[in-house]
Design a protein around this motif. Sequence first.
Motif, PDB file in Angstrom:
ATOM      1  N   MET A   1      71.673  -7.306 -49.706  1.00 48.56           N
ATOM      2  CA  MET A   1      71.846  -5.881 -49.498  1.00 48.56           C
ATOM      3  C   MET A   1      71.029  -5.470 -48.274  1.00 48.56           C
ATOM      4  SD  MET A   1      70.929  -2.670 -51.992  1.00 48.56           S
ATOM      5  CE  MET A   1      72.184  -3.013 -53.189  1.00 48.56           C
ATOM      6  N   GLY A   2      71.621  -4.690 -47.381  1.00 49.92           N
ATOM      7  CA  GLY A   2      70.939  -4.258 -46.173  1.00 49.92           C
ATOM      8  C   GLY A   2      69.959  -3.135 -46.430  1.00 49.92           C
ATOM      9  N   GLN A   3      69.036  -2.988 -45.505  1.00 48.51           N
ATOM     10  CA  GLN A   3      68.089  -1.885 -45.588  1.00 48.51           C
ATOM     11  C   GLN A   3      68.544  -0.784 -44.632  1.00 48.51           C
ATOM     12  OE1 GLN A   3      64.163  -3.335 -44.837  1.00 48.51           O
ATOM     13  NE2 GLN A   3      64.003  -4.298 -46.832  1.00 48.51           N
ATOM     14  N   TRP A   4      68.242   0.440 -45.017  1.00 52.27           N
ATOM     15  CA  TRP A   4      68.692   1.597 -44.248  1.00 52.27           C
ATOM     16  C   TRP A   4      67.501   2.425 -43.782  1.00 52.27           C
ATOM     17  CZ3 TRP A   4      73.663   1.504 -43.074  1.00 52.27           C
ATOM     18  CH2 TRP A   4      74.536   0.809 -43.903  1.00 52.27           C
ATOM     19  N   ALA A   5      67.670   3.070 -42.652  1.00 51.43           N
ATOM     20  CA  ALA A   5      66.730   4.074 -42.164  1.00 51.43           C
ATOM     21  C   ALA A   5      67.455   5.413 -42.278  1.00 51.43           C
ATOM     22  CB  ALA A   5      66.340   3.799 -40.718  1.00 51.43           C
ATOM     23  N   TYR A   6      66.705   6.465 -42.567  1.00 50.78           N
ATOM     24  CA  TYR A   6      67.313   7.784 -42.781  1.00 50.78           C
ATOM     25  C   TYR A   6      66.714   8.818 -41.842  1.00 50.78           C
ATOM     26  CZ  TYR A   6      69.185   5.653 -46.949  1.00 50.78           C
ATOM     27  OH  TYR A   6      69.841   4.811 -47.806  1.00 50.78           O
ATOM     28  N   LYS A   7      67.531   9.802 -41.503  1.00 52.36           N
ATOM     29  CA  LYS A   7      67.112  10.931 -40.668  1.00 52.36           C
ATOM     30  C   LYS A   7      67.628  12.185 -41.347  1.00 52.36           C
ATOM     31  CE  LYS A   7      67.527  10.626 -36.167  1.00 52.36           C
ATOM     32  NZ  LYS A   7      66.394  10.919 -35.324  1.00 52.36           N
ATOM     33  N   VAL A   8      66.733  13.143 -41.596  1.00 50.60           N
ATOM     34  CA  VAL A   8      67.117  14.407 -42.229  1.00 50.60           C
ATOM     35  C   VAL A   8      67.112  15.491 -41.156  1.00 50.60           C
ATOM     36  CG1 VAL A   8      66.544  16.108 -43.992  1.00 50.60           C
ATOM     37  CG2 VAL A   8      66.152  13.666 -44.429  1.00 50.60           C
ATOM     38  N   VAL A   9      68.227  16.194 -41.059  1.00 54.13           N
ATOM     39  CA  VAL A   9      68.402  17.228 -40.040  1.00 54.13           C
ATOM     40  C   VAL A   9      68.660  18.553 -40.749  1.00 54.13           C
ATOM     41  CG1 VAL A   9      69.794  17.984 -38.077  1.00 54.13           C
ATOM     42  CG2 VAL A   9      69.373  15.535 -38.438  1.00 54.13           C
ATOM     43  N   TYR A  10      67.856  19.568 -40.400  1.00 48.83           N
ATOM     44  CA  TYR A  10      68.057  20.921 -40.923  1.00 48.83           C
ATOM     45  C   TYR A  10      68.837  21.708 -39.872  1.00 48.83           C
ATOM     46  CZ  TYR A  10      67.139  25.783 -42.056  1.00 48.83           C
ATOM     47  OH  TYR A  10      67.280  27.116 -42.328  1.00 48.83           O
ATOM     48  N   VAL A  11      69.956  22.297 -40.284  1.00 47.56           N
ATOM     49  CA  VAL A  11      70.769  23.091 -39.360  1.00 47.56           C
ATOM     50  C   VAL A  11      70.817  24.522 -39.849  1.00 47.56           C
ATOM     51  CG1 VAL A  11      73.052  23.427 -38.357  1.00 47.56           C
ATOM     52  CG2 VAL A  11      72.190  21.111 -38.722  1.00 47.56           C
ATOM     53  N   ASP A  12      70.391  25.438 -38.993  1.00 51.55           N
ATOM     54  CA  ASP A  12      70.550  26.873 -39.219  1.00 51.55           C
ATOM     55  C   ASP A  12      71.647  27.300 -38.250  1.00 51.55           C
ATOM     56  OD1 ASP A  12      70.476  29.643 -39.191  1.00 51.55           O
ATOM     57  OD2 ASP A  12      68.290  29.739 -39.301  1.00 51.55           O
ATOM     58  N   TYR A  13      72.805  27.621 -38.779  1.00 54.36           N
ATOM     59  CA  TYR A  13      73.962  27.904 -37.931  1.00 54.36           C
ATOM     60  C   TYR A  13      73.811  29.171 -37.101  1.00 54.36           C
ATOM     61  CZ  TYR A  13      76.426  23.998 -39.873  1.00 54.36           C
ATOM     62  OH  TYR A  13      76.791  22.724 -40.219  1.00 54.36           O
ATOM     63  N   ARG A  14      72.731  29.877 -37.286  1.00 53.95           N
ATOM     64  CA  ARG A  14      72.478  31.039 -36.434  1.00 53.95           C
ATOM     65  C   ARG A  14      71.868  30.597 -35.109  1.00 53.95           C
ATOM     66  NH1 ARG A  14      69.545  34.080 -41.247  1.00 53.95           N
ATOM     67  NH2 ARG A  14      68.870  31.927 -41.415  1.00 53.95           N
ATOM     68  N   GLY A  15      71.595  29.272 -34.959  1.00 50.90           N
ATOM     69  CA  GLY A  15      71.179  28.797 -33.646  1.00 50.90           C
ATOM     70  C   GLY A  15      69.972  27.895 -33.592  1.00 50.90           C
ATOM     71  N   ARG A  16      69.692  27.115 -34.649  1.00 47.06           N
ATOM     72  CA  ARG A  16      68.502  26.252 -34.610  1.00 47.06           C
ATOM     73  C   ARG A  16      68.764  24.985 -35.403  1.00 47.06           C
ATOM     74  NH1 ARG A  16      63.595  25.853 -37.870  1.00 47.06           N
ATOM     75  NH2 ARG A  16      64.506  27.323 -39.319  1.00 47.06           N
ATOM     76  N   ILE A  17      68.302  23.874 -34.837  1.00 46.12           N
ATOM     77  CA  ILE A  17      68.331  22.585 -35.528  1.00 46.12           C
ATOM     78  C   ILE A  17      66.916  22.040 -35.516  1.00 46.12           C
ATOM     79  CG2 ILE A  17      69.150  20.192 -35.441  1.00 46.12           C
ATOM     80  CD1 ILE A  17      71.739  21.234 -34.230  1.00 46.12           C
ATOM     81  N   SER A  18      66.479  21.523 -36.653  1.00 46.22           N
ATOM     82  CA  SER A  18      65.141  20.948 -36.771  1.00 46.22           C
ATOM     83  C   SER A  18      65.268  19.534 -37.326  1.00 46.22           C
ATOM     84  CB  SER A  18      64.277  21.810 -37.695  1.00 46.22           C
ATOM     85  OG  SER A  18      63.001  21.222 -37.845  1.00 46.22           O
ATOM     86  N   CYS A  19      64.646  18.588 -36.628  1.00 50.29           N
ATOM     87  CA  CYS A  19      64.689  17.197 -37.072  1.00 50.29           C
ATOM     88  C   CYS A  19      63.392  16.506 -36.666  1.00 50.29           C
ATOM     89  CB  CYS A  19      65.888  16.483 -36.465  1.00 50.29           C
ATOM     90  SG  CYS A  19      65.992  14.762 -36.950  1.00 50.29           S
ATOM     91  N   GLU A  20      62.662  15.999 -37.651  1.00 57.15           N
ATOM     92  CA  GLU A  20      61.430  15.247 -37.418  1.00 57.15           C
ATOM     93  C   GLU A  20      60.447  15.997 -36.512  1.00 57.15           C
ATOM     94  OE1 GLU A  20      62.847  11.431 -36.092  1.00 57.15           O
ATOM     95  OE2 GLU A  20      63.720  10.996 -38.038  1.00 57.15           O
ATOM     96  N   GLY A  21      60.311  17.284 -36.762  1.00 55.73           N
ATOM     97  CA  GLY A  21      59.341  18.093 -36.031  1.00 55.73           C
ATOM     98  C   GLY A  21      59.804  18.590 -34.675  1.00 55.73           C
ATOM     99  N   VAL A  22      61.046  18.306 -34.295  1.00 53.55           N
ATOM    100  CA  VAL A  22      61.575  18.745 -33.009  1.00 53.55           C
ATOM    101  C   VAL A  22      62.614  19.834 -33.254  1.00 53.55           C
ATOM    102  CG1 VAL A  22      62.835  18.051 -30.937  1.00 53.55           C
ATOM    103  CG2 VAL A  22      61.195  16.484 -31.982  1.00 53.55           C
ATOM    104  N   GLU A  23      62.403  20.987 -32.627  1.00 55.99           N
ATOM    105  CA  GLU A  23      63.328  22.113 -32.746  1.00 55.99           C
ATOM    106  C   GLU A  23      64.295  22.107 -31.563  1.00 55.99           C
ATOM    107  OE1 GLU A  23      61.687  23.483 -36.220  1.00 55.99           O
ATOM    108  OE2 GLU A  23      63.311  24.511 -35.203  1.00 55.99           O
ATOM    109  N   THR A  24      65.569  22.287 -31.847  1.00 47.77           N
ATOM    110  CA  THR A  24      66.579  22.419 -30.803  1.00 47.77           C
ATOM    111  C   THR A  24      67.243  23.769 -31.009  1.00 47.77           C
ATOM    112  OG1 THR A  24      66.965  20.035 -30.872  1.00 47.77           O
ATOM    113  CG2 THR A  24      68.626  21.379 -29.778  1.00 47.77           C
ATOM    114  N   LEU A  25      67.208  24.608 -29.976  1.00 48.65           N
ATOM    115  CA  LEU A  25      67.767  25.957 -30.067  1.00 48.65           C
ATOM    116  C   LEU A  25      69.119  26.007 -29.371  1.00 48.65           C
ATOM    117  CD1 LEU A  25      64.528  27.997 -29.333  1.00 48.65           C
ATOM    118  CD2 LEU A  25      65.484  27.349 -31.551  1.00 48.65           C
ATOM    119  N   ILE A  26      69.972  26.884 -29.875  1.00 52.98           N
ATOM    120  CA  ILE A  26      71.307  27.026 -29.313  1.00 52.98           C
ATOM    121  C   ILE A  26      71.207  27.552 -27.879  1.00 52.98           C
ATOM    122  CG2 ILE A  26      71.700  29.379 -30.123  1.00 52.98           C
ATOM    123  CD1 ILE A  26      74.578  28.521 -30.778  1.00 52.98           C
ATOM    124  N   GLY A  27      72.075  26.994 -27.046  1.00 47.71           N
ATOM    125  CA  GLY A  27      72.164  27.484 -25.667  1.00 47.71           C
ATOM    126  C   GLY A  27      73.260  28.526 -25.588  1.00 47.71           C
TER     127      GLY A  27
END
Length: 104
Positions: A1-27
Amino acid sequence: MGQWAYKVVYVDYRGRISCEGVETLIGDERRSAFVRRYFDSIGRDGWELASNQPLTANSAYYVFKRAAQEGNYADQTPPAAAQEAPTTPPPTTTEGSGPTIENV
């Protein structure tokens, strides 16, 4: 059985994405294009959508996975010195033969 790495991404559709402490804002683009562009960018790095969890009408968590690569895991085993615990309690004295030791 293979091992997996995971990434959790929070999306606020009003214009913000947060992943691993990095915020990305809508342009200056549509909200759906903003999210698709972000997901495309992590897809190019081998991340595949595994699940999503809606929170509100405007936000959700997305879980991505990919085959584990070197460096994906933190050292999960603490150093040996930190694991060592006394196997027997410290000796106590009998009444009248010395000081009383209290274990709190």
